[in-house]
Design a protein around this motif. Structure first.
Motif: not given
Length: 61
Positions: A31-32, A37-38
Motif C-alpha cells: 500500500v502506498r 500498489t502491488g
C-alpha cells in the motif's frame, strides 16, 4: 520448484531422489498512500527429507 531441483542436483542428488515441496507461502498487499500498489509474495520450498539408500564404508568386506 525448478530452482530448488537444480540446486539439489548441483549438490550431488540424483533426479530420482529429488522430491521438492512448498513448506510456506505468504502474500501481502503493498500500500502506498491509500492505494494498493502491488503484492509481496513469499514462498519457501525445500527438498523433502528422506533416508540415504546406500551406506558407505572405508573397510572393504
Amino acid at each position: 520448484m525448478e530452482l530448488i531441483k537444480e540446486s539439489a542436483l548441483s549438490l550431488g542428488a540424483t533426479k530420482d531422489e529429488i522430491e521438492a515441496e512448498i513448506v510456506e507461502e505468504n502474500s501481502f498487499n503493498m500500500v502506498r498512500g491509500f492505494y494498493t500498489t502491488g503484492k509481496n509474495i513469499r514462498i519457501k520450498a525445500q527438498v523433502k527429507p528422506g533416508l540415504i539408500h546406500e551406506l558407505r564404508s572405508d573397510m572393504n568386506d
